[in-house]
Each structure stands twice: as structure tokens, then as C-alpha cells.
Design a protein around this motif. Structure first.
Motif, PDB file in Angstrom:
ATOM      1  N   GLY A 262       1.396   2.812  -9.254  1.00 14.89           N
ATOM      2  CA  GLY A 262       1.648   1.705 -10.166  1.00 14.89           C
ATOM      3  C   GLY A 262       0.680   0.548  -9.997  1.00 14.89           C
ATOM      4  N   ALA A 263       1.168  -0.625 -10.315  1.00 15.24           N
ATOM      5  CA  ALA A 263       0.337  -1.828 -10.362  1.00 15.24           C
ATOM      6  C   ALA A 263      -0.006  -2.370  -8.977  1.00 15.24           C
ATOM      7  CB  ALA A 263       1.059  -2.907 -11.167  1.00 15.24           C
ATOM      8  N   ALA A 264      -1.129  -3.044  -8.901  1.00 21.51           N
ATOM      9  CA  ALA A 264      -1.601  -3.783  -7.720  1.00 21.51           C
ATOM     10  C   ALA A 264      -1.767  -2.932  -6.464  1.00 21.51           C
ATOM     11  CB  ALA A 264      -0.687  -4.975  -7.443  1.00 21.51           C
ATOM     12  N   PRO A 265      -2.311  -1.717  -6.548  1.00 23.41           N
ATOM     13  CA  PRO A 265      -2.448  -0.890  -5.349  1.00 23.41           C
ATOM     14  C   PRO A 265      -3.418  -1.471  -4.317  1.00 23.41           C
ATOM     15  CG  PRO A 265      -3.621   0.115  -7.175  1.00 23.41           C
ATOM     16  CD  PRO A 265      -2.830  -1.039  -7.740  1.00 23.41           C
ATOM     17  N   ILE A 266      -4.430  -2.172  -4.773  1.00 21.32           N
ATOM     18  CA  ILE A 266      -5.400  -2.770  -3.842  1.00 21.32           C
ATOM     19  C   ILE A 266      -4.710  -3.868  -3.037  1.00 21.32           C
ATOM     20  CG2 ILE A 266      -7.524  -4.137  -3.676  1.00 21.32           C
ATOM     21  CD1 ILE A 266      -8.467  -2.588  -6.235  1.00 21.32           C
ATOM     22  N   ASN A 267      -3.995  -4.734  -3.724  1.00 22.88           N
ATOM     23  CA  ASN A 267      -3.304  -5.826  -3.043  1.00 22.88           C
ATOM     24  C   ASN A 267      -2.291  -5.293  -2.041  1.00 22.88           C
ATOM     25  OD1 ASN A 267      -4.342  -6.640  -5.692  1.00 22.88           O
ATOM     26  ND2 ASN A 267      -3.588  -8.637  -5.131  1.00 22.88           N
ATOM     27  N   TRP A 268      -1.535  -4.262  -2.441  1.00 21.82           N
ATOM     28  CA  TRP A 268      -0.522  -3.716  -1.545  1.00 21.82           C
ATOM     29  C   TRP A 268      -1.143  -3.089  -0.298  1.00 21.82           C
ATOM     30  CZ3 TRP A 268       3.978  -5.504  -1.217  1.00 21.82           C
ATOM     31  CH2 TRP A 268       4.642  -5.972  -2.338  1.00 21.82           C
ATOM     32  N   ALA A 269      -2.267  -2.431  -0.436  1.00 20.53           N
ATOM     33  CA  ALA A 269      -2.928  -1.839   0.733  1.00 20.53           C
ATOM     34  C   ALA A 269      -3.330  -2.928   1.729  1.00 20.53           C
ATOM     35  CB  ALA A 269      -4.152  -1.027   0.306  1.00 20.53           C
ATOM     36  N   ILE A 270      -3.814  -4.050   1.213  1.00 19.62           N
ATOM     37  CA  ILE A 270      -4.204  -5.171   2.082  1.00 19.62           C
ATOM     38  C   ILE A 270      -2.966  -5.826   2.696  1.00 19.62           C
ATOM     39  CG2 ILE A 270      -5.263  -7.469   2.110  1.00 19.62           C
ATOM     40  CD1 ILE A 270      -7.243  -6.349  -0.040  1.00 19.62           C
ATOM     41  N   ILE A 271      -1.961  -6.098   1.878  1.00 15.83           N
ATOM     42  CA  ILE A 271      -0.730  -6.738   2.368  1.00 15.83           C
ATOM     43  C   ILE A 271      -0.083  -5.911   3.478  1.00 15.83           C
ATOM     44  CG2 ILE A 271       1.669  -7.276   1.709  1.00 15.83           C
ATOM     45  CD1 ILE A 271       0.480  -8.133  -1.064  1.00 15.83           C
ATOM     46  N   GLU A 272      -0.096  -4.596   3.309  1.00 14.56           N
ATOM     47  CA  GLU A 272       0.541  -3.695   4.274  1.00 14.56           C
ATOM     48  C   GLU A 272      -0.322  -3.415   5.498  1.00 14.56           C
ATOM     49  OE1 GLU A 272       3.707  -2.585   4.215  1.00 14.56           O
ATOM     50  OE2 GLU A 272       4.020  -3.820   2.440  1.00 14.56           O
TER      51      GLU A 272
END
Length: 174
Positions: free
Chosen positions: A116-126
């Protein structure tokens, strides 16, 4: 190969350019409708539309790609393949069944993580140490089709969402 390309943001442009330069016949570029943006809320085209205009490609901007009109238009082109990268709408079975060789999605994560949406941001956040591009055969789910190929890149300490975005955008085009 006769291709219908679906994409909207800047992220999709390197892939559109690569397909064009490789000599594929891009029958149609499907992108989101022009929307009001910026302080003045001026009606502006998507980055993909701007690039398609530069390349003199036919553009289609339906409210819904799954509408009867859209299905008829795309079906009438008889594409070999539909290539989707950051388009912004989920394709239903009627669209998925049109091309001879199916629909391919170029997704900015190592699926099945970060669908889904924002996969780049989630990889960094996690706190992931790597991310990448997944090429998958599309089905009716959200990023749930068969994975055909993927390539990982490291997330370095100096990286942010923009630097990863830029790296993955180029990687996806390859």
C-alpha cells in the motif's frame, strides 16, 4: 511490446522514460486527473502527464480506471501488458484480464512488507536496514500478486525518504 502505462507521481517517470527509450510501443499513458495544487490551488497536471506530453504520448485521465468507459478504451487498444507504478487506483478484474501477458506492478518495497501507501516512509520508520523494488504480477488485492523479481538496496544512516525515493525510482526503471 504494446504497453499501457499507468502512473502518476515523479516516482514513475524513470520507468516511463526507460520503456519509451527501449522502443516499446506505449499505446496509452493513464494517470490521475489534474488536481488543484500549491498556494493558489491551480489545476496542475501529474508529473507523469507532463512527461507523457514531452514524449508526445496519448494520455488518458479517467476518474475511475475501472469504469465501463475505461475498460472499453483500454481493451480496444489490445495491449500486450499493462505496467503500473504508483498509479493511485486499485485495478479490478475487468482491467487485469485485458492484456495478453498481464499487469505488472513496480512497487517501492520488498513485498510482502509495506504493502500500500508510503512504503518508503514505513521502511525508515521501522528501522529497516534495507528496502527495494518488487515487480509483481497484479491480482485484485492490494500488492498481493505473485512476486516475479525483487532487488534490495541498503538504507544508510545518511538516507532519508527523498534519497531512498530517488534511488528506488531509478532502480524500478531498470
Amino acid at each position: 511490446m504494446d504497453i499501457v502505462f499507468m502512473g502518476s507521481p515523479e516516482f514513475a517517470i524513470p520507468t516511463l522514460e526507460a520503456l519509451y527509450k527501449q522502443g516499446h510501443n506505449i499505446l496509452l499513458v493513464v494517470t490521475q486527473k489534474d488536481r488543484p495544487r500549491g498556494r493558489g490551488k491551480k489545476l496542475l497536471p501529474t508529473p507523469v502527464k507532463k512527461k507523457a506530453l514531452e514524449l508526445n504520448l496519448d494520455i488518458y485521465q479517467p476518474e475511475s480506471v475501472n469504469s465501463k468507459e475505461s475498460i472499453k478504451k483500454i481493451s480496444g487498444l489490445n495491449p500486450d501488458c499493462i505496467v503500473v507504478i504508483a498509479y493511485g487506483q486499485i485495478l479490478k478484474r475487468d482491467i487485469l484480464d485485458i492484456p495478453k501477458y498481464g499487469c505488472l506492478n513496480i512497487h517501492a518495497s520488498l513485498l510482502p512488507k509495506y504493502r500500500g501507501a508510503a512504503p518508503i516512509n514505513w521502511a525508515i520508520i521501522e528501522g529497516e536496514k534495507e528496502t527495494g523494488i518488487t515487480i509483481m504480477e497484479m491480482d485484485e488485492g492490494l500488492d498481493t500478486g505473485d512476486i516475479l523479481k525483487y532487488k534490495a538496496i541498503p538504507i544508510k544512516d545518511a538516507d532519508d525518504s527523498q534519497s531512498i525515493h530517488d534511488k528506488l525510482s531509478v532502480l524500478g526503471s531498470q
